[in-house]
Design an enzyme around this catalytic site. Structure first.
Site, PDB file in Angstrom:
ATOM      1  N   HIS A 144      19.492   5.032  -2.558  1.00 24.37           N
ATOM      2  CA  HIS A 144      19.708   3.829  -3.375  1.00 24.37           C
ATOM      3  C   HIS A 144      21.058   3.154  -3.139  1.00 24.37           C
ATOM      4  CE1 HIS A 144      15.954   4.720  -5.117  1.00 24.37           C
ATOM      5  NE2 HIS A 144      16.326   5.452  -6.142  1.00 24.37           N
TER       6      HIS A 144
ATOM      7  N   HIS B   4      14.745  -0.553 -10.446  1.00 26.89           N
ATOM      8  CA  HIS B   4      14.458   0.835 -10.803  1.00 26.89           C
ATOM      9  C   HIS B   4      14.140   1.014 -12.292  1.00 26.89           C
ATOM     10  CE1 HIS B   4      14.595   5.162 -10.339  1.00 26.89           C
ATOM     11  NE2 HIS B   4      14.874   5.024  -9.052  1.00 26.89           N
TER      12      HIS B   4
ATOM     13  N   ASP C  38       6.756  11.379  -6.442  1.00 24.46           N
ATOM     14  CA  ASP C  38       8.011  10.744  -6.036  1.00 24.46           C
ATOM     15  C   ASP C  38       7.792  10.292  -4.594  1.00 24.46           C
ATOM     16  OD1 ASP C  38      10.581   9.872  -5.867  1.00 24.46           O
ATOM     17  OD2 ASP C  38      11.529  11.784  -6.393  1.00 24.46           O
TER      18      ASP C  38
ATOM     19  N   GLU D 237       8.644   1.200  -7.863  1.00 21.84           N
ATOM     20  CA  GLU D 237       9.704   0.511  -7.127  1.00 21.84           C
ATOM     21  C   GLU D 237       9.087  -0.117  -5.887  1.00 21.84           C
ATOM     22  OE1 GLU D 237      12.782   3.685  -6.536  1.00 21.84           O
ATOM     23  OE2 GLU D 237      11.535   4.676  -8.025  1.00 21.84           O
TER      24      GLU D 237
HETATM   25  C1  BGC Z   1      13.767   8.629  -6.291  1.00 22.72           C
HETATM   26  C2  BGC Z   1      13.877   9.910  -7.059  1.00 22.72           C
HETATM   27  C3  BGC Z   1      15.165   9.864  -7.822  1.00 22.72           C
HETATM   28  C4  BGC Z   1      15.131   8.651  -8.728  1.00 22.72           C
HETATM   29  C5  BGC Z   1      16.369   8.500  -9.538  1.00 22.72           C
HETATM   30  C6  BGC Z   1      13.713   7.508  -7.268  1.00 22.72           C
HETATM   31  O1  BGC Z   1      13.578   6.295  -6.613  1.00 22.72           O
HETATM   32  O2  BGC Z   1      12.678   8.618  -5.436  1.00 22.72           O
HETATM   33  O3  BGC Z   1      13.852  11.022  -6.222  1.00 22.72           O
HETATM   34  O4  BGC Z   1      15.366  11.022  -8.557  1.00 22.72           O
HETATM   35  O5  BGC Z   1      14.935   7.505  -7.966  1.00 22.72           O
HETATM   36  O6  BGC Z   1      17.475   8.585  -8.768  1.00 22.72           O
END
Ligand code: BGC
Length: 385
Positions: A139, A213, A285, A350
């Site tokens: 991210h 997110h 995930d 997302e």
């Molecule tokens: C990820 C997860 C992560 C979450 C928060 C998601 O986009 O795929 O693995 O824990 O974001 O950081």
């Protein structure tokens, strides 16, 4: 007293500095005045004051966004009986958004999702990014767009209200090449649709993958887990991952797996299945490869929460969506109203290009070239059944 009046004026001000406003363009009569933007102070960071902008429509639906991190802090929508509730996870104060937190509501960039081992090669040059998720970069790195202070402008148009966020990510920020100029719009209309529009330009080739997110819980944030929500994702395939959640590069059929959401299925139905991919994710995930025909906005997911009757439809221009079932939530984040957010009490959809695309030549490219404009649009449409 003066201070009080000032505070009230700030609190009640309706898009005081908005531009362009319909009023300025001489079409005020045509404007739907049930749509409005209000502002409220939401604390302070080192970079300046933080403001919460609340978009409201004729149905009383509200979406609040702060200029810190471009974070969506609240989405208030009716249930089947008209009861209004906030359906997204978040915090009551800006300080909780400044530290380590699981990206509640955040604007994610420069690269949503993971880049393997925090490195990629582009035009014969090797780039190194800070790693912040085991061996990988997640991210956008240590100070991604969710931690940036954005310039916000409230907007009132004839049939929608919005917020525009603008900012620049300097060359080399978080290891990425090129100066990236970014604009994001969040729009609300009277169809209870929240539209996110992203645009970016660069002066050097660079990977870009912007997303949001938000963690949804259509039963109400803090009301319990999301396992009973019925989810449909229009995807025949997903991108399986290794144990660090980096795609293997294959596109795997969802047929006969817990990843088949082509028909609406409760999130909890197969979330504990004896399946390697479910084990790697600690639940869901994973990036789903959306069944797309051509370009433009297409509906790619629907969600229904049977108790409240609330529905969510997702449309996007993107080729993928990361469905994350809140597997890392563990009660340690104390959210709005003092509610601890326990395991799987929120889910994310997302919209994005695929994870680790800069290292995966067969995935759709995420490289933005100078002279091009990156664009991406996602709509979250709320309703009841
Ligand atoms: C990820 C997860 C992560 C979450 C928060 C998601 O986009 O795929 O693995 O824990 O974001 O950081």
């Amino acid at each position: 007293m003066k201070y009080l009046i000032l505070l009230l004026a700030v609190g009640l001000c309706t898009a005081c500095n908005s531009e362009p406003r319909a009023a300025d363009s001489g079409t005020e009569q045509a404007r739907d005045t049930t749509l409005r933007v209000s502002t409220q102070p939401f604390g302070q960071t080192k970079e300046g004051p933080v403001t919460k902008y609340t978009l409201e429509n004729a149905n009383g639906m509200q979406v609040s966004v702060i200029n810190q991190g471009g974070i969506i802090t609240n989405i208030v929508v009716p249930d089947k009986n008209g009861a209004m509730e906030d359906v997204v996870l978040g915090f009551d104060s800006v300080t909780s958004y400044l530290g380590d937190y699981p990206y509640f509501g955040a604007f994610i960039g420069r690269y949503g999702n993971r880049i393997a081992k925090g490195t990629f090669e582009l035009d014969d040059e090797q780039y190194t990014l800070p790693t912040n998720n085991g061996p990988n970069s997640l991210h956008g790195g240590l100070k991604g767009f969710d931690k940036k202070y954005w310039t916000a402008t409230p907007l009132e148009e004839a049939d929608r209200v919005g917020i525009r966020l603008t900012g620049t990510s300097p060359d080399g920020e978080e290891g990425y090449p090129g100066t990236l100029t970014v604009t994001v719009h969040y729009w609300l209309d009277n169809d209870d649709a929240l539209t996110l529009e992203y645009a970016a330009e660069t002066d050097e080739a660079t990977p870009v993958n912007l997303t949001n997110h938000t963690y949804f819980n259509l039963g109400g944030a803090g009301s319990g887990d999301i396992l009973g929500h019925e989810l449909m994702i229009a995807a025949d395939r997903f991108t399986p991952v290794d144990e660090t959640l980096i795609p293997t590069g294959k596109l795997q059929s969802v047929e006969g797996t817990p990843f088949d959401f082509r028909q609406p299925t409760p999130i909890g139905e197969r979330i504990e299945a004896d399946d390697e991919q479910i084990r790697f994710g600690g639940g869901y995930d994973h990036n789903f490869v959306l069944n797309r025909s051509g370009e433009g906005l297409q509906q790619i997911a629907t969600v229904y929460e049977p108790e409240s009757g609330r529905t969510l439809e997702v449309e996007t221009t993107e080729p993928g969506v990361q469905f994350y079932s809140g597997n890392f939530l563990d009660g340690s984040n104390i959210g709005k109203g003092g509610q601890p957010y326990e395991l799987r009490t929120g889910f994310c959809l997302e919209t994005q290009h695929f994870p680790d695309s800069p290292n995966q030549p067969d995935f759709p490219s995420t490289i933005l070239q100078p002279g091009e404009t990156y664009t991406s649009t996602t709509v979250y449409r709320f309703g009841v059944r």
